[in-house]
Scaffold this motif. Structure first.
Motif, mmCIF file in Angstrom:
data_model
loop_
_atom_site.group_PDB
_atom_site.id
_atom_site.type_symbol
_atom_site.label_atom_id
_atom_site.label_comp_id
_atom_site.label_asym_id
_atom_site.label_seq_id
_atom_site.Cartn_x
_atom_site.Cartn_y
_atom_site.Cartn_z
ATOM 1 N N UNK A 53 -3.002 33.175 15.026
ATOM 2 C CA UNK A 53 -2.798 31.463 15.036
ATOM 3 C C UNK A 53 -3.027 31.007 13.670
ATOM 4 N N UNK A 54 -4.061 31.448 12.775
ATOM 5 C CA UNK A 54 -4.041 30.887 11.395
ATOM 6 C C UNK A 54 -2.799 31.220 10.515
ATOM 7 N N UNK A 55 -1.938 32.069 10.965
ATOM 8 C CA UNK A 55 -0.584 32.449 10.378
ATOM 9 C C UNK A 55 0.740 31.868 10.701
ATOM 10 N N UNK A 56 0.394 30.891 11.884
ATOM 11 C CA UNK A 56 1.476 30.268 12.503
ATOM 12 C C UNK A 56 2.373 29.406 11.525
ATOM 13 N N UNK A 57 1.597 28.609 10.755
ATOM 14 C CA UNK A 57 2.592 27.750 10.037
ATOM 15 C C UNK A 57 3.005 28.266 8.697
ATOM 16 N N UNK A 58 2.145 29.540 8.244
ATOM 17 C CA UNK A 58 2.941 30.520 7.199
ATOM 18 C C UNK A 58 4.189 30.907 7.709
ATOM 19 N N UNK A 59 4.243 31.328 9.133
ATOM 20 C CA UNK A 59 5.296 32.089 9.394
ATOM 21 C C UNK A 59 6.530 31.214 9.646
ATOM 22 N N UNK A 60 6.304 29.722 9.730
ATOM 23 C CA UNK A 60 7.388 28.859 9.745
ATOM 24 C C UNK A 60 8.027 28.614 8.183
ATOM 25 N N UNK A 61 6.820 28.743 7.423
ATOM 26 C CA UNK A 61 7.226 28.038 5.995
ATOM 27 C C UNK A 61 7.656 29.331 5.064
ATOM 28 N N UNK A 62 7.398 30.359 5.343
ATOM 29 C CA UNK A 62 7.654 31.610 4.481
ATOM 30 C C UNK A 62 8.761 32.372 5.010
ATOM 31 N N UNK A 63 8.632 32.729 6.230
ATOM 32 C CA UNK A 63 9.618 33.411 6.884
ATOM 33 C C UNK A 63 9.893 34.851 6.496
ATOM 34 N N UNK A 64 11.003 35.545 6.785
ATOM 35 C CA UNK A 64 11.356 36.770 6.417
ATOM 36 C C UNK A 64 12.656 36.763 5.274
ATOM 37 N N UNK A 65 12.627 37.526 4.578
ATOM 38 C CA UNK A 65 13.580 37.807 3.786
ATOM 39 C C UNK A 65 14.353 38.896 3.451
ATOM 40 N N UNK A 260 9.866 33.543 10.863
ATOM 41 C CA UNK A 260 9.236 34.897 10.514
ATOM 42 C C UNK A 260 10.227 36.047 11.365
ATOM 43 N N UNK A 261 10.756 35.658 12.454
ATOM 44 C CA UNK A 261 11.398 36.659 13.024
ATOM 45 C C UNK A 261 12.890 37.063 12.709
ATOM 46 N N UNK A 262 13.165 38.158 11.972
ATOM 47 C CA UNK A 262 14.465 38.322 11.562
ATOM 48 C C UNK A 262 15.550 38.513 12.523
ATOM 49 N N UNK A 263 16.359 37.676 12.606
ATOM 50 C CA UNK A 263 17.488 37.786 13.336
ATOM 51 C C UNK A 263 18.797 38.616 12.635
ATOM 52 N N UNK A 264 18.963 39.860 12.887
ATOM 53 C CA UNK A 264 19.957 40.521 12.069
ATOM 54 C C UNK A 264 21.243 40.771 12.486
ATOM 55 N N UNK A 265 21.974 41.023 11.419
ATOM 56 C CA UNK A 265 23.371 41.642 11.589
ATOM 57 C C UNK A 265 23.438 43.068 11.132
ATOM 58 N N UNK A 266 23.742 43.768 12.246
ATOM 59 C CA UNK A 266 23.624 45.283 11.756
ATOM 60 C C UNK A 266 24.812 46.086 11.982
ATOM 61 N N UNK A 267 25.052 46.934 10.811
ATOM 62 C CA UNK A 267 26.352 47.694 10.953
ATOM 63 C C UNK A 267 25.898 49.036 10.961
ATOM 64 N N UNK A 268 26.567 49.716 12.105
ATOM 65 C CA UNK A 268 26.642 50.762 12.481
ATOM 66 C C UNK A 268 27.618 51.897 11.901
ATOM 67 N N UNK A 269 27.357 52.944 10.873
ATOM 68 C CA UNK A 269 28.483 53.975 10.895
ATOM 69 C C UNK A 269 29.583 53.268 9.824
ATOM 70 N N UNK A 270 29.085 52.370 8.814
ATOM 71 C CA UNK A 270 30.098 52.113 7.847
ATOM 72 C C UNK A 270 30.467 53.433 6.842
#
Length: 597
Positions: A53-65, A260-270
């Protein structure tokens, strides 16, 4: 804002609304007493309240990169994930032979409830792995289970589900990802997938992708889809990690919420070097994936409930602290806390009632799952399976729609302060909004309910449930207590109305008027959900009224919330009934040029 896992509410709803005793009565577990349940909920509450819970706001502000195909999360989230895995929370309901604790799935859902509420951006990734484990337990080969399950159950490795493609969102019949036999028992996978939650990250050393793809001679449509296990890193025969597989993250989405949750585009077999192994039989991939999809639908409903719980707690705390205005007719003197204003209480009680009703639906759904899989009595198991099937679209669809309403009301309670980011109120609405979309949009859930679920036995699944609701209403009306009688009367009226609309829906399908039923499908799902919510809250109120021991003030509050729901929210079901039977003509096609004005 602070968050506290609502252990007392969770256990009351589990025992007195969702019927957890039915799981105990299967005899599949030696010790499922209240003490064990309380201990599990209190312990996971410590992780949820003090770490996530103490990380919830940081999850929103920082996110994934994302950089050079590598997705990273801030280091504090890797530490939080380590505490989750060290506590064995992901292994709770899986077989001991793979390192699990072999407890009921219902209890695992309660654990998820606590974690989702604390920090949805991190914890939503947990359920993807557990869903993938369920799919492999059901359909994986012995070799796949041997190589992957222990590490996935422990959380050392993660799992994902790979369905959607740029041209194939909800309609999986048009997926293009290919699987070519490599001649050594493996398959070369080539294609692109989108919207893959936690498709790439640095929380675990390996990610095990479950991928839908087509074999060269596959039939067209959904009948030609197979499922493959495609690891980020190949796994050697001794279980150690081998070389990197040819799967890469090519982008992550910039989203409304759950940053924070990375919603990804994935390439298989390039590079033509992506390999996977077949899960289950050829061309049965979609059927096999439904193990994970149905689990995910209940999980998403639970996500929505949990975020709504966090929003409610924040709004309740603010309403008790914020002073504004005076009591009606008082023109001078100190201002009062806004919770003293009737309309603010209406908003808070709406949030509370909808959240508890939705939580009860989700819990009851998983109770049915456990009974269906563990009851030694075949008829009991069959009926429980029917109940699980019926409630799954309601858990996902009704709960997520009501959570959107609740989190929006949370902003309203905060007033202008809710519209700025520093209070965190807006984050709850942004985070929960996706729950009505992913894992099958709520329109798809409604179509599933009226098409597949009402189609099973000519409406039998729904009629059986409605009969149970009417019996509960009769018991409430016979209680001799004013509040309970009022709840029972309203519940009985709406149950009978739901029965009539169900009959109309079944008949519409039978007379070839599917379009009439489809036009009212979403309204019917809402109607069903409101009645189900009233049913479970009414069950809890009836029990609370009869409890001689315990916290009487708390039990009185349970009755009051059920009465509020019956008076203020259950009548919505009647309005839904009218919309549900409006027929095809209500959505007849209009020239878009006329709509645009």
């Amino acid at each position: 804002m602070t968050y506290k896992t609502p252990v007392r509410d969770m256990q009351f709803i589990l025992d007195h609304m969702a019927g957890f005793d039915a799981v105990r009565q299967t005899g599949a577990w030696d010790d499922l007493g209240p003490e064990l349940v309380t201990a599990v909920l209190e312990e996971v509450g410590k992780l949820a309240d003090n770490v996530l819970a103490p990380l919830n706001q940081a999850a929103d502000e920082k996110g994934a990169s994302l950089k050079d195909g590598v997705v990273t999360l801030p280091p504090e989230f890797r530490e939080a994930y380590s505490q989750y895995t060290e506590g064995g929370w992901g292994s709770l309901a899986f077989p001991e032979e793979y390192g699990g604790q072999d407890l009921p799935q219902t209890l695992a859902l309660c654990v998820s409830d606590a974690l989702f509420g604390a920090c949805i951006g991190l914890s939503m990734g947990f359920c993807l792995t557990t869903g993938a484990v369920k799919a492999l337990l059901a359909h994986g080969t012995e070799e796949q289970k041997k190589l992957y399950l222990e590490k996935m159950v422990s959380g050392e490795w993660a799992g994902t589900m790979n369905l959607s493609e740029p041209q194939a969102g909800s309609d999986l019949s048009v997926i293009r990802t290919k699987a070519e036999p490599a001649g050594d028992g493996r398959y070369r996978i080539k294609g692109n997938k989108v919207w893959i939650s936690y498709g790439e990250h640095d929380l675990t050393e390996n990610i095990c992708h479950l991928v839908l793809a087509r074999l060269p001679d596959a039939p067209e449509g959904t009948r030609g889809i197979s499922m493959f296990l495609v690891p980020k890193y190949h796994v050697n025969e001794d279980g150690s990690l081998g070389e990197r597989n040819d799967v890469r993250c090519t982008g992550i989405e910039h989203k409304l919420g759950q940053h924070l949750s990375p919603t990804c585009q994935l390439a298989f077999g390039d590079n033509e070097e992506c390999y996977g192994t077949l899960v289950g039989k050829e061309n049965e991939g979609l059927k096999n994936m439904f193990v994970m999809m149905n689990a995910a639908r209940i999980d998403v409903g639970m996500q929505a409930v949990s975020v709504a719980e966090h929003a409610f707690q924040s709004a309740l705390a603010y309403a008790q602290d914020r002073t504004q205005g005076r009591a009606f007719g008082v023109k001078s003197g100190p201002q009062v806390a806004i919770i003293q204003h009737p309309d603010v209480r209406r908003q808070l009680y709406t949030m509370k009632a909808l959240t508890d009703a939705s939580r009860a639906i989700c819990y009851a759904n998983m109770v049915a799952h456990d009974v269906a899989h563990h009851s030694p009595d075949l008829e009991t198991a069959r009926l429980a399976k029917e109940r699980e099937e019926l409630l799954t679209p309601v858990s996902k669809g009704f709960s997520s729609e009501r959570a959107i309403e609740s989190t929006s009301l949370g902003i309203q309670v905060f007033g202008g302060m809710g519209y700025v980011e520093e209070t965190g109120a807006a984050q709850h609405l942004r985070d929960v909004r996706i729950c009505a979309i992913y894992e099958g949009t709520n329109g798809i859930q409604a179509i599933d309910l009226i098409g597949r679920k009402l189609g099973m036995g000519g409406g039998k699944l729904a009629y059986d449930f409605i009969a149970e609701v009417k019996d509960n209403a009769d018991a409430l009306m016979a209680s001799g207590t004013g509040d309970l009688e009022a709840i029972g009367q309203q519940l009985k009226a709406e149950a009978e109305r739901l029965e009539a609309v169900t009959r109309w829906m079944v008949e519409a399908g039978g007379r070839g008027k599917a379009e009439d039923a489809l036009a009212g499908a979403s309204a019917y799902l809402d109607q069903f959900g409101y009645v189900a919510g009233g049913h479970y809250l009414g069950k809890g109120a009836l029990v609370a009224a009869g409890l001689e021991e315990g916290d009487r003030a708390y039990h009185a509050a349970r009755i009051a919330i059920a009465r509020f729901y019956a008076d203020n929210l259950l009548p919505r079901a009647g309005a839904c009934a009218t919309a549900a039977m409006a027929g095809e003509q209500t959505v007849r096609e209009i020239d878009p040029a006329l709509l645009a004005g």
